[in-house]
Motif scaffolding. Structure first.
Motif, PDB file in Angstrom:
ATOM      1  N   UNK A   1      29.459  15.604  22.081  1.00  0.00           N
ATOM      2  CA  UNK A   1      30.671  16.141  21.462  1.00  0.00           C
ATOM      3  C   UNK A   1      31.199  17.330  22.247  1.00  0.00           C
ATOM      4  N   UNK A   2      30.287  18.143  22.777  1.00  0.00           N
ATOM      5  CA  UNK A   2      30.697  19.296  23.576  1.00  0.00           C
ATOM      6  C   UNK A   2      31.375  18.840  24.875  1.00  0.00           C
ATOM      7  N   UNK A   3      30.868  17.766  25.473  1.00  0.00           N
ATOM      8  CA  UNK A   3      31.488  17.236  26.689  1.00  0.00           C
ATOM      9  C   UNK A   3      32.880  16.671  26.415  1.00  0.00           C
ATOM     10  N   UNK A   4      33.046  15.978  25.293  1.00  0.00           N
ATOM     11  CA  UNK A   4      34.332  15.315  25.024  1.00  0.00           C
ATOM     12  C   UNK A   4      35.377  16.247  24.423  1.00  0.00           C
ATOM     13  N   UNK A   5      34.967  17.133  23.509  1.00  0.00           N
ATOM     14  CA  UNK A   5      35.937  17.984  22.812  1.00  0.00           C
ATOM     15  C   UNK A   5      35.895  19.438  23.226  1.00  0.00           C
ATOM     16  N   UNK A   6      34.822  19.847  23.896  1.00  0.00           N
ATOM     17  CA  UNK A   6      34.683  21.250  24.270  1.00  0.00           C
ATOM     18  C   UNK A   6      34.074  22.104  23.173  1.00  0.00           C
ATOM     19  N   UNK A   7      33.674  21.475  22.074  1.00  0.00           N
ATOM     20  CA  UNK A   7      33.072  22.195  20.962  1.00  0.00           C
ATOM     21  C   UNK A   7      31.963  21.344  20.372  1.00  0.00           C
ATOM     22  N   UNK A   8      30.928  21.986  19.900  1.00  0.00           N
ATOM     23  CA  UNK A   8      29.843  21.252  19.251  1.00  0.00           C
ATOM     24  C   UNK A   8      29.818  21.529  17.752  1.00  0.00           C
ATOM     25  N   UNK A   9      30.920  22.061  17.220  1.00  0.00           N
ATOM     26  CA  UNK A   9      31.023  22.365  15.795  1.00  0.00           C
ATOM     27  C   UNK A   9      30.973  21.073  14.978  1.00  0.00           C
ATOM     28  N   UNK A  10      30.502  21.152  13.731  1.00  0.00           N
ATOM     29  CA  UNK A  10      30.448  19.945  12.901  1.00  0.00           C
ATOM     30  C   UNK A  10      31.844  19.429  12.588  1.00  0.00           C
ATOM     31  N   UNK A  11      31.947  18.124  12.425  1.00  0.00           N
ATOM     32  CA  UNK A  11      33.211  17.506  12.076  1.00  0.00           C
ATOM     33  C   UNK A  11      33.537  17.801  10.607  1.00  0.00           C
ATOM     34  N   UNK A  12      34.799  17.839  10.242  1.00  0.00           N
ATOM     35  CA  UNK A  12      35.138  18.066   8.837  1.00  0.00           C
ATOM     36  C   UNK A  12      34.730  16.871   7.982  1.00  0.00           C
ATOM     37  N   UNK A  13      34.599  17.118   6.687  1.00  0.00           N
ATOM     38  CA  UNK A  13      34.237  16.062   5.748  1.00  0.00           C
ATOM     39  C   UNK A  13      35.310  14.991   5.748  1.00  0.00           C
ATOM     40  N   UNK A  14      34.898  13.729   5.761  1.00  0.00           N
ATOM     41  CA  UNK A  14      35.837  12.613   5.894  1.00  0.00           C
ATOM     42  C   UNK A  14      36.635  12.338   4.626  1.00  0.00           C
ATOM     43  N   UNK A  15      36.163  12.764   3.468  1.00  0.00           N
ATOM     44  CA  UNK A  15      36.948  12.610   2.258  1.00  0.00           C
ATOM     45  C   UNK A  15      36.409  11.616   1.258  1.00  0.00           C
ATOM     46  N   UNK A  16      35.872  10.513   1.675  1.00  0.00           N
ATOM     47  CA  UNK A  16      35.346   9.543   0.735  1.00  0.00           C
ATOM     48  C   UNK A  16      36.348   8.464   0.368  1.00  0.00           C
ATOM     49  N   UNK A  17      35.992   7.670  -0.625  1.00  0.00           N
ATOM     50  CA  UNK A  17      36.795   6.536  -1.046  1.00  0.00           C
ATOM     51  C   UNK A  17      37.949   7.009  -1.926  1.00  0.00           C
ATOM     52  N   UNK A  18      39.140   6.458  -1.702  1.00  0.00           N
ATOM     53  CA  UNK A  18      40.309   6.797  -2.511  1.00  0.00           C
ATOM     54  C   UNK A  18      40.165   6.192  -3.907  1.00  0.00           C
ATOM     55  N   UNK A  19      40.652   6.906  -4.913  1.00  0.00           N
ATOM     56  CA  UNK A  19      40.637   6.393  -6.277  1.00  0.00           C
ATOM     57  C   UNK A  19      41.734   5.349  -6.442  1.00  0.00           C
ATOM     58  N   UNK A  20      41.389   4.210  -7.052  1.00  0.00           N
ATOM     59  CA  UNK A  20      42.380   3.159  -7.265  1.00  0.00           C
ATOM     60  C   UNK A  20      43.429   3.573  -8.285  1.00  0.00           C
ATOM     61  N   UNK A  21      43.022   4.319  -9.303  1.00  0.00           N
ATOM     62  CA  UNK A  21      43.934   4.667 -10.389  1.00  0.00           C
ATOM     63  C   UNK A  21      44.756   5.923 -10.107  1.00  0.00           C
ATOM     64  N   UNK A  22      44.606   6.517  -8.946  1.00  0.00           N
ATOM     65  CA  UNK A  22      45.358   7.733  -8.630  1.00  0.00           C
ATOM     66  C   UNK A  22      46.861   7.469  -8.622  1.00  0.00           C
ATOM     67  N   UNK A  23      47.263   6.283  -8.197  1.00  0.00           N
ATOM     68  CA  UNK A  23      48.688   5.958  -8.137  1.00  0.00           C
ATOM     69  C   UNK A  23      49.254   5.593  -9.504  1.00  0.00           C
ATOM     70  N   UNK A  24      48.395   5.367 -10.484  1.00  0.00           N
ATOM     71  CA  UNK A  24      48.831   4.928 -11.815  1.00  0.00           C
ATOM     72  C   UNK A  24      48.808   6.052 -12.838  1.00  0.00           C
ATOM     73  N   UNK A  25      48.856   7.296 -12.388  1.00  0.00           N
ATOM     74  CA  UNK A  25      48.736   8.428 -13.320  1.00  0.00           C
ATOM     75  C   UNK A  25      49.818   8.417 -14.392  1.00  0.00           C
ATOM     76  N   UNK A  26      51.050   8.210 -14.020  1.00  0.00           N
ATOM     77  CA  UNK A  26      52.125   8.232 -15.026  1.00  0.00           C
ATOM     78  C   UNK A  26      51.983   7.072 -16.003  1.00  0.00           C
ATOM     79  N   UNK A  27      51.566   5.907 -15.521  1.00  0.00           N
ATOM     80  CA  UNK A  27      51.370   4.765 -16.407  1.00  0.00           C
ATOM     81  C   UNK A  27      50.243   5.029 -17.396  1.00  0.00           C
TER      82      UNK A  27
END
Length: 119
Positions: A43-69
């Protein structure tokens, strides 16, 4: 498990990069695994930093788009069961869900839920 600190990563990578020690020696010195040290070096060779990558986020909620319903369905029939809410939301939004998913979504939206089916 927490990620190793950036300081530790940088010290281990710089000791190998500067030729002070080999990868196995640095892994023993800094008490990390060799594969981890190899990933940090790559990672240090490719990006110039060996810092940890940020959290990827996880699986999207299916019902997030249906909040108003969901809110509309609960407002229209406050004593609806979870299964009834799932069916109503599916009719309106075409988003299929299980009662367990609906229960978690109601909790996220701070909406009341009916726990038993009517007799």
């Amino acid at each position: 498990m927490k990620a190793y600190s950036t300081d530790l990563r940088e010290r281990a990578v710089s000791s190998v990069a500067n030729g002070e020690c080999t990868i196995p020696e640095a892994a023993r010195r800094y008490r990390v695994s060799e594969p981890s040290l190899e990933r940090w070096l790559a990672r240090n060779r490719t990006t110039g930093s060996c810092a940890p990558l940020p959290h990827a986020g996880g699986v999207q909620r299916k019902l997030a788009t249906a909040e108003t319903a969901i809110r509309d369905a609960v407002k229209a029939q406050p004593d609806a069961t979870l299964q009834e809410l799932c069916e109503r939301v599916e009719q309106e939004t075409k988003v299929k869900s299980d009662p367990s998913m609906m229960c978690r979504e109601l909790a996220r939206l701070h909406l009341p839920l009916k726990k038993v089916a009517p007799c």
